[in-house]
Structures are given as structure tokens and as C-alpha cells.
Write a protein that holds these residues in place. Structure first.
Motif, mmCIF file in Angstrom:
data_model
loop_
_atom_site.group_PDB
_atom_site.id
_atom_site.type_symbol
_atom_site.label_atom_id
_atom_site.label_comp_id
_atom_site.label_asym_id
_atom_site.label_seq_id
_atom_site.Cartn_x
_atom_site.Cartn_y
_atom_site.Cartn_z
ATOM 1 N N ALA A 4 0.839 -1.210 0.000
ATOM 2 C CA ALA A 4 0.000 0.000 0.000
ATOM 3 C C ALA A 4 0.864 1.247 0.000
ATOM 4 O O ALA A 4 0.586 2.214 -0.726
ATOM 5 N N THR A 5 1.935 1.236 0.796
ATOM 6 C CA THR A 5 2.848 2.382 0.835
ATOM 7 C C THR A 5 3.511 2.587 -0.525
ATOM 8 O O THR A 5 3.614 3.722 -1.008
ATOM 9 N N ALA A 6 3.935 1.501 -1.154
ATOM 10 C CA ALA A 6 4.558 1.599 -2.480
ATOM 11 C C ALA A 6 3.564 2.155 -3.503
ATOM 12 O O ALA A 6 3.920 3.005 -4.325
ATOM 13 N N ALA A 7 2.309 1.694 -3.446
ATOM 14 C CA ALA A 7 1.291 2.186 -4.380
ATOM 15 C C ALA A 7 1.056 3.681 -4.181
ATOM 16 O O ALA A 7 0.954 4.440 -5.159
ATOM 17 N N ILE A 8 0.993 4.118 -2.937
ATOM 18 C CA ILE A 8 0.793 5.544 -2.655
ATOM 19 C C ILE A 8 1.976 6.356 -3.168
ATOM 20 O O ILE A 8 1.808 7.417 -3.786
ATOM 21 N N LEU A 9 3.192 5.873 -2.936
ATOM 22 C CA LEU A 9 4.386 6.581 -3.414
ATOM 23 C C LEU A 9 4.425 6.651 -4.946
ATOM 24 O O LEU A 9 4.775 7.682 -5.517
ATOM 25 N N ILE A 10 4.048 5.555 -5.603
ATOM 26 C CA ILE A 10 4.025 5.554 -7.071
ATOM 27 C C ILE A 10 3.011 6.570 -7.584
ATOM 28 O O ILE A 10 3.288 7.336 -8.513
ATOM 29 N N CYS A 11 1.833 6.612 -6.961
ATOM 30 C CA CYS A 11 0.814 7.593 -7.366
ATOM 31 C C CYS A 11 1.314 9.019 -7.123
ATOM 32 O O CYS A 11 1.117 9.907 -7.961
ATOM 33 N N PHE A 12 1.964 9.229 -5.984
ATOM 34 C CA PHE A 12 2.489 10.552 -5.656
ATOM 35 C C PHE A 12 3.543 10.983 -6.692
ATOM 36 O O PHE A 12 3.537 12.112 -7.179
ATOM 37 N N ILE A 13 4.436 10.058 -7.047
ATOM 38 C CA ILE A 13 5.474 10.366 -8.043
ATOM 39 C C ILE A 13 4.838 10.652 -9.399
ATOM 40 O O ILE A 13 5.245 11.573 -10.110
ATOM 41 N N TRP A 14 3.814 9.876 -9.776
ATOM 42 C CA TRP A 14 3.122 10.104 -11.041
ATOM 43 C C TRP A 14 2.474 11.495 -11.074
ATOM 44 O O TRP A 14 2.606 12.226 -12.051
ATOM 45 N N VAL A 15 1.794 11.876 -9.971
ATOM 46 C CA VAL A 15 1.147 13.191 -9.894
ATOM 47 C C VAL A 15 2.205 14.293 -9.954
ATOM 48 O O VAL A 15 2.039 15.299 -10.668
ATOM 49 N N CYS A 16 3.303 14.112 -9.210
ATOM 50 C CA CYS A 16 4.390 15.107 -9.246
ATOM 51 C C CYS A 16 4.958 15.235 -10.654
ATOM 52 O O CYS A 16 5.233 16.348 -11.123
ATOM 53 N N ASP A 17 5.157 14.111 -11.345
ATOM 54 C CA ASP A 17 5.664 14.137 -12.710
ATOM 55 C C ASP A 17 4.715 14.906 -13.625
ATOM 56 O O ASP A 17 5.161 15.701 -14.462
ATOM 57 N N LYS A 18 3.408 14.701 -13.468
ATOM 58 C CA LYS A 18 2.423 15.419 -14.285
ATOM 59 C C LYS A 18 2.497 16.929 -14.010
ATOM 60 O O LYS A 18 2.452 17.739 -14.945
ATOM 61 N N PHE A 19 2.596 17.284 -12.705
ATOM 62 C CA PHE A 19 2.692 18.704 -12.367
ATOM 63 C C PHE A 19 3.976 19.325 -12.946
ATOM 64 O O PHE A 19 3.950 20.437 -13.473
ATOM 65 N N VAL A 20 5.083 18.597 -12.852
ATOM 66 C CA VAL A 20 6.344 19.107 -13.400
ATOM 67 C C VAL A 20 6.225 19.253 -14.918
ATOM 68 O O VAL A 20 6.667 20.255 -15.489
ATOM 69 N N HIS A 21 5.629 18.276 -15.566
ATOM 70 C CA HIS A 21 5.442 18.333 -17.013
ATOM 71 C C HIS A 21 4.577 19.551 -17.402
ATOM 72 O O HIS A 21 4.910 20.299 -18.338
ATOM 73 N N ILE A 22 3.469 19.756 -16.667
ATOM 74 C CA ILE A 22 2.597 20.913 -16.929
ATOM 75 C C ILE A 22 3.347 22.213 -16.660
ATOM 76 O O ILE A 22 3.255 23.176 -17.429
ATOM 77 N N PHE A 23 4.135 22.223 -15.554
ATOM 78 C CA PHE A 23 4.892 23.428 -15.197
ATOM 79 C C PHE A 23 5.882 23.789 -16.313
ATOM 80 O O PHE A 23 5.974 24.931 -16.735
ATOM 81 N N TRP A 24 6.644 22.766 -16.800
ATOM 82 C CA TRP A 24 7.625 23.033 -17.857
ATOM 83 C C TRP A 24 6.940 23.444 -19.161
ATOM 84 O O TRP A 24 7.437 24.297 -19.896
ATOM 85 N N LYS A 25 5.786 22.868 -19.444
ATOM 86 C CA LYS A 25 5.037 23.231 -20.640
ATOM 87 C C LYS A 25 4.583 24.696 -20.544
ATOM 88 O O LYS A 25 4.708 25.465 -21.497
ATOM 89 N N LYS A 26 4.076 25.073 -19.377
ATOM 90 C CA LYS A 26 3.627 26.458 -19.179
ATOM 91 C C LYS A 26 4.821 27.408 -19.226
ATOM 92 O O LYS A 26 4.737 28.493 -19.819
ATOM 93 N N LEU A 27 5.926 27.005 -18.613
ATOM 94 C CA LEU A 27 7.126 27.838 -18.617
ATOM 95 C C LEU A 27 7.631 28.021 -20.052
ATOM 96 O O LEU A 27 8.004 29.132 -20.446
ATOM 97 N N ARG A 28 7.618 26.947 -20.852
ATOM 98 C CA ARG A 28 8.029 27.029 -22.244
ATOM 99 C C ARG A 28 7.094 27.970 -23.027
ATOM 100 O O ARG A 28 7.516 28.785 -23.819
ATOM 101 N N TRP A 29 5.799 27.847 -22.758
ATOM 102 C CA TRP A 29 4.817 28.714 -23.431
ATOM 103 C C TRP A 29 5.061 30.177 -23.070
ATOM 104 O O TRP A 29 5.017 31.057 -23.920
ATOM 105 N N LEU A 30 5.347 30.425 -21.762
ATOM 106 C CA LEU A 30 5.623 31.798 -21.327
ATOM 107 C C LEU A 30 6.891 32.338 -21.991
ATOM 108 O O LEU A 30 6.941 33.505 -22.398
#
Length: 195
Positions: free
Chosen positions: A147-173
Motif C-alpha cells: 500500500a505504501t509503495a502504491a501511494i508513493l508511485i501515485c504521488f510520483i506520477w502526480v508530481c511528474d504530471k505537475f512538473v510536465h505541466i509546469f515546464w510546458k507552461k514555462l516554455r509557453w511563457l
């Protein structure tokens, strides 16, 4: 040892009519699990009031240790180490509470009466560890880790999505800023040409 020997095929009436003391051990080997309450059963008959004594010897043979002895209506002696863990019954049986690995071994019962020779019986007690509790702990621990591993994997996936969106927005800016600079440069050049 003298007297009549008790056998498992004898009925209770045959035990009571025999001369001297009769002793029957219906269950000579008992298997128990740790923390269980177990009964060490015996049946006896005699013409008078018998004295009954239970002793214990470990599997390593460190001598006999007294558990309990009694004579109905006269006395009861209980060993200090068994004081809160043993119950006696008038038929000669005893119950041990909360047995542990240290209780495995040989239990010797002796029945004595004034008119007859003493009779002895032996019960072998085997005590086993409760393994399913250990397995239960391991299963719960593995489930917790999964369960802890699943939560960490989900957390890393969400963080990766946020970083991807952040870099996309930064590139657009940055692209917008570059376009604005280019527009300003073109407007500045066209103003200079117009002058």
C-alpha cells in the motif's frame, strides 16, 4: 507395582469394583498449541480416600517438579510456580492454563491409598508454537509495504504530471516573451524605417 492394572478397555463400573487402586489415563499423549488451556485427564477408583499427586519432568529430564497434591477434604498443596495456572478435579485430572513451550514434557500422576499399592500414570504433553500468528504479521506487513509503495508511485506520477505541466507552461511563457520581444523589435524597426 502390585494391584490390578487399569486398561483403556475397562468400564467405569469395572474400575470401581476392582480391589485396591485403579488408575486410567485415557489420553497418554496430548498435543497443544502455546497459550492454550489443556486438560490432563485421568480416572481413578479406590475403596478409601486417595492422595493424588501430579509432578512434571521436562523433555531434558531435569528431575521431577511438584505441581499439585491433594487428599479430598484434608489438604491441597500447590507449587508456587503453578499457583495461578492449575485447577484440580476430584477424579484426579488437572487443567493447566496458558501453556507455553516450557510446559512440554512428562506429567506423572500418582494415586496413593492406605489399603492399596500406589498407581502411577504418565501423560506426554507436546506444545507447539502458533505459526499462523507469525504468518499473519508477515502478510499484514507485506500488505502495508504494498500500500505504501502504491501511494508513493501515485504521488510520483502526480508530481511528474505537475512538473510536465509546469515546464510546458514555462516554455509557453518563454515563447510568448520571445514573440513579444520579436514584435517589439519589428515594430521598432518599422518605426525607424518610417522616420
Amino acid at each position: 507395582m502390585g494391584g490390578e492394572r487399569a486398561t483403556p478397555n475397562k468400564t467405569k463400573s469395572q474400575l470401581k469394583t476392582a480391589l485396591g487402586i485403579s488408575l486410567l489415563v485415557p489420553q497418554p499423549i496430548i498435543n497443544a498449541t502455546a497459550a492454550e488451556n489443556i486438560l490432563l485427564p485421568v480416572e481413578h477408583s479406590c475403596t478409601g480416600i486417595p492422595a493424588i499427586k501430579w509432578e512434571y519432568m521436562s523433555n531434558w529430564g531435569w528431575g521431577l517438579q511438584n505441581i499439585i497434591s491433594w487428599k479430598a477434604g484434608i489438604y491441597v498443596n500447590v507449587s508456587e510456580s503453578y499457583d495461578t495456572r492449575v485447577h484440580r478435579y476430584e477424579n484426579g485430572s488437572i487443567q493447566l492454563l496458558n501453556v507455553g513451550m516450557k510446559d512440554a514434557g512428562y506429567y506423572v500422576v500418582t494415586v496413593v491409598e492406605e489399603l492399596g499399592a500406589p498407581k502411577r500414570g504418565i501423560i506426554i504433553l507436546n506444545v507447539y508454537e502458533v505459526l499462523y500468528e507469525d504468518l499473519h504479521f508477515v502478510v499484514v506487513f507485506i500488505a502495508f509495504l504494498a500500500a505504501t509503495a502504491a501511494i508513493l508511485i501515485c504521488f510520483i506520477w502526480v508530481c511528474d504530471k505537475f512538473v510536465h505541466i509546469f515546464w510546458k507552461k514555462l516554455r509557453w511563457l518563454k515563447e510568448q516573451a520571445t514573440e513579444d520581444i520579436q514584435l517589439q523589435t519589428i515594430e521598432g524597426e518599422s518605426m525607424e524605417e518610417g522616420c
